[in-house]
Design a protein around this motif. Structure first.
Motif, PDB file in Angstrom:
ATOM      1  N   HIS A  86       0.678  -1.032  -0.057  1.00 14.71           N
ATOM      2  CA  HIS A  86      -0.083   0.045  -0.322  1.00 14.71           C
ATOM      3  C   HIS A  86       0.726   1.572  -0.351  1.00 14.71           C
ATOM      4  O   HIS A  86       1.804   1.720   0.814  1.00 14.71           O
ATOM      5  CB  HIS A  86      -0.926  -0.117   1.389  1.00 14.71           C
ATOM      6  CG  HIS A  86      -2.253  -0.692   0.941  1.00 14.71           C
ATOM      7  ND1 HIS A  86      -3.262  -1.217   1.800  1.00 14.71           N
ATOM      8  CD2 HIS A  86      -2.562  -1.485   0.477  1.00 14.71           C
ATOM      9  CE1 HIS A  86      -3.434  -1.609   1.595  1.00 14.71           C
ATOM     10  NE2 HIS A  86      -3.718  -2.111   0.307  1.00 14.71           N
ATOM     11  N   VAL A  87       0.298   2.354  -0.704  1.00 20.47           N
ATOM     12  CA  VAL A  87       1.650   4.019  -0.543  1.00 20.47           C
ATOM     13  C   VAL A  87       0.559   4.007  -0.461  1.00 20.47           C
ATOM     14  O   VAL A  87      -0.753   4.054  -0.651  1.00 20.47           O
ATOM     15  CB  VAL A  87       1.852   3.771  -2.586  1.00 20.47           C
ATOM     16  CG1 VAL A  87       2.685   5.002  -3.013  1.00 20.47           C
ATOM     17  CG2 VAL A  87       2.284   2.648  -2.696  1.00 20.47           C
ATOM     18  N   GLY A  90      -2.588  13.292  -5.680  1.00 22.85           N
ATOM     19  CA  GLY A  90      -1.957  12.073  -6.295  1.00 22.85           C
ATOM     20  C   GLY A  90      -0.349  11.786  -6.752  1.00 22.85           C
ATOM     21  O   GLY A  90       0.420  10.619  -7.327  1.00 22.85           O
ATOM     22  N   LEU A  91      -0.365  12.114  -5.482  1.00 19.66           N
ATOM     23  CA  LEU A  91       1.358  11.740  -5.103  1.00 19.66           C
ATOM     24  C   LEU A  91       1.480   9.487  -5.119  1.00 19.66           C
ATOM     25  O   LEU A  91       2.360   9.378  -5.512  1.00 19.66           O
ATOM     26  CB  LEU A  91       2.003  11.982  -4.034  1.00 19.66           C
ATOM     27  CG  LEU A  91       3.471  11.482  -3.954  1.00 19.66           C
ATOM     28  CD1 LEU A  91       4.773  12.454  -5.116  1.00 19.66           C
ATOM     29  CD2 LEU A  91       4.092  12.585  -2.612  1.00 19.66           C
ATOM     30  N   ALA A  92       0.218   9.721  -4.138  1.00 24.06           N
ATOM     31  CA  ALA A  92       0.313   8.321  -3.487  1.00 24.06           C
ATOM     32  C   ALA A  92       0.314   7.174  -5.485  1.00 24.06           C
ATOM     33  O   ALA A  92       1.161   6.537  -5.569  1.00 24.06           O
ATOM     34  CB  ALA A  92      -0.433   7.829  -3.141  1.00 24.06           C
ATOM     35  N   GLY A  93      -0.507   7.838  -6.127  1.00 23.37           N
ATOM     36  CA  GLY A  93      -0.595   7.220  -7.772  1.00 23.37           C
ATOM     37  C   GLY A  93       1.041   7.040  -8.223  1.00 23.37           C
ATOM     38  O   GLY A  93       0.720   5.904  -9.130  1.00 23.37           O
ATOM     39  N   VAL A  98      -0.330  -3.894  -5.909  1.00 26.91           N
ATOM     40  CA  VAL A  98       0.322  -2.421  -5.263  1.00 26.91           C
ATOM     41  C   VAL A  98      -1.053  -1.480  -5.318  1.00 26.91           C
ATOM     42  O   VAL A  98      -2.107  -1.916  -5.956  1.00 26.91           O
ATOM     43  CB  VAL A  98       0.717  -1.921  -6.580  1.00 26.91           C
ATOM     44  CG1 VAL A  98       1.382  -0.562  -5.559  1.00 26.91           C
ATOM     45  CG2 VAL A  98       2.335  -3.190  -6.199  1.00 26.91           C
ATOM     46  N   ALA A  99      -1.683  -0.907  -4.373  1.00 25.59           N
ATOM     47  CA  ALA A  99      -3.055   0.098  -4.528  1.00 25.59           C
ATOM     48  C   ALA A  99      -2.415   1.064  -3.521  1.00 25.59           C
ATOM     49  O   ALA A  99      -1.290   1.352  -2.395  1.00 25.59           O
ATOM     50  CB  ALA A  99      -3.803  -0.890  -3.487  1.00 25.59           C
ATOM     51  N   GLU A 156       3.743  -1.204   3.434  1.00 24.17           N
ATOM     52  CA  GLU A 156       3.036  -0.126   3.054  1.00 24.17           C
ATOM     53  C   GLU A 156       4.554   0.940   3.484  1.00 24.17           C
ATOM     54  O   GLU A 156       5.136   1.468   3.543  1.00 24.17           O
ATOM     55  CB  GLU A 156       2.561   0.482   4.528  1.00 24.17           C
ATOM     56  CG  GLU A 156       1.452  -0.561   4.778  1.00 24.17           C
ATOM     57  CD  GLU A 156       0.831  -0.241   5.933  1.00 24.17           C
ATOM     58  OE1 GLU A 156       0.789   1.410   6.505  1.00 24.17           O
ATOM     59  OE2 GLU A 156      -0.670  -0.467   6.142  1.00 24.17           O
ATOM     60  N   VAL A 157       3.870   2.218   2.402  1.00 25.26           N
ATOM     61  CA  VAL A 157       5.061   2.838   1.847  1.00 25.26           C
ATOM     62  C   VAL A 157       4.451   4.518   2.302  1.00 25.26           C
ATOM     63  O   VAL A 157       3.325   5.211   1.753  1.00 25.26           O
ATOM     64  CB  VAL A 157       5.739   2.841   0.127  1.00 25.26           C
ATOM     65  CG1 VAL A 157       5.754   4.842  -0.451  1.00 25.26           C
ATOM     66  CG2 VAL A 157       5.628   2.269  -0.826  1.00 25.26           C
ATOM     67  N   LEU A 158       4.818   4.927   3.204  1.00 26.04           N
ATOM     68  CA  LEU A 158       4.703   5.774   4.040  1.00 26.04           C
ATOM     69  C   LEU A 158       5.289   7.437   3.444  1.00 26.04           C
ATOM     70  O   LEU A 158       6.099   7.854   3.784  1.00 26.04           O
ATOM     71  CB  LEU A 158       4.413   6.236   5.794  1.00 26.04           C
ATOM     72  CG  LEU A 158       4.572   4.377   6.155  1.00 26.04           C
ATOM     73  CD1 LEU A 158       4.498   4.850   7.424  1.00 26.04           C
ATOM     74  CD2 LEU A 158       2.710   4.264   6.031  1.00 26.04           C
TER      75      LEU A 158
END
Length: 205
Positions: free
Chosen positions: A118-119, A127-130, A144-145, A196-198
């Protein structure tokens, strides 16, 4: 007028002939040399026997004296300790020839491309996570989500990749390298996903 006596034993000796008086008849020359010849022969025999005895003593030593020559001969033939040491191969070359143990090669990292990732965007940048999700999919990650997170849940307010289990460590480190994030932390994730990417800021900025 002379008196006539009857003949006695002395008259008989006179009538038989031979030397008269105390002088003996002269002896033959070889009779006179015989005693000297006997003495010479006896003395020669004695000298010969004595010389033969001494010769045998010199050539046949006593049994007790034979040990010393044999020991001396053995010691002279035996090699000296120095020669034996110099001829024998030394232990140093063999130890040097042994190859040094090679360093244990680190195992190849195990990347789990179908791990749940998960990002999560806590930077406030739309839009940074996308964008980061797309980078991971381009790197062959399949699960990936993208979603959002409260920035207070990001450790130290720094972009961080977190993971739940030790088996996911190599995968989490690869995800962090793909996105340009330095901090990787194990021990659990805020949202419960495996990795998870924080995001507290744009990693590309």
């Amino acid at each position: 007028m002379p008196e006539n006596y009857e003949p006695d034993e002395f008259d008989q000796i006179a009538q038989a002939g031979g030397p008269v008086g105390v002088h003996r008849a002269p002896r033959k020359w070889y009779v006179r040399l015989l005693p000297a010849l006997i003495v010479f022969i006896v003395a020669g025999l004695i000298a010969y026997v004595f010389a033969t005895f001494l010769w045998n003593q010199d050539n046949n030593p006593q049994p007790g004296a034979s040990a010393t020559p044999s020991v001396t001969a053995t010691e002279s033939v035996a090699p000296s300790p120095t020669a034996t040491t110099s001829d024998a191969p030394s232990a140093t070359p063999s130890e040097t020839a042994e190859p040094e143990p090679s360093e244990t090669a680190e195992p190849e990292p195990v990347i789990i491309y179908d791990a749940q990732i998960h990002v999560r965007n806590g930077s406030g940048i739309s839009g940074l996570a996308g964008e980061q999700e797309q980078k991971l999919e381009d790197a062959d990650y399949t699960e990936v989500a993208a979603n959002n997170i409260n920035s207070s849940l990001i450790p130290d307010g720094t972009n961080t990749v977190t993971y739940t289990e030790d088996r996911l460590k190599d995968t989490a480190e690869d995800v962090a390298e793909t996105l340009g994030i330095d901090a990787v932390q194990g021990g659990g994730t805020p949202g419960g996903a495996e990795i998870e990417v924080l995001l507290a800021s744009d990693p590309d900025a």
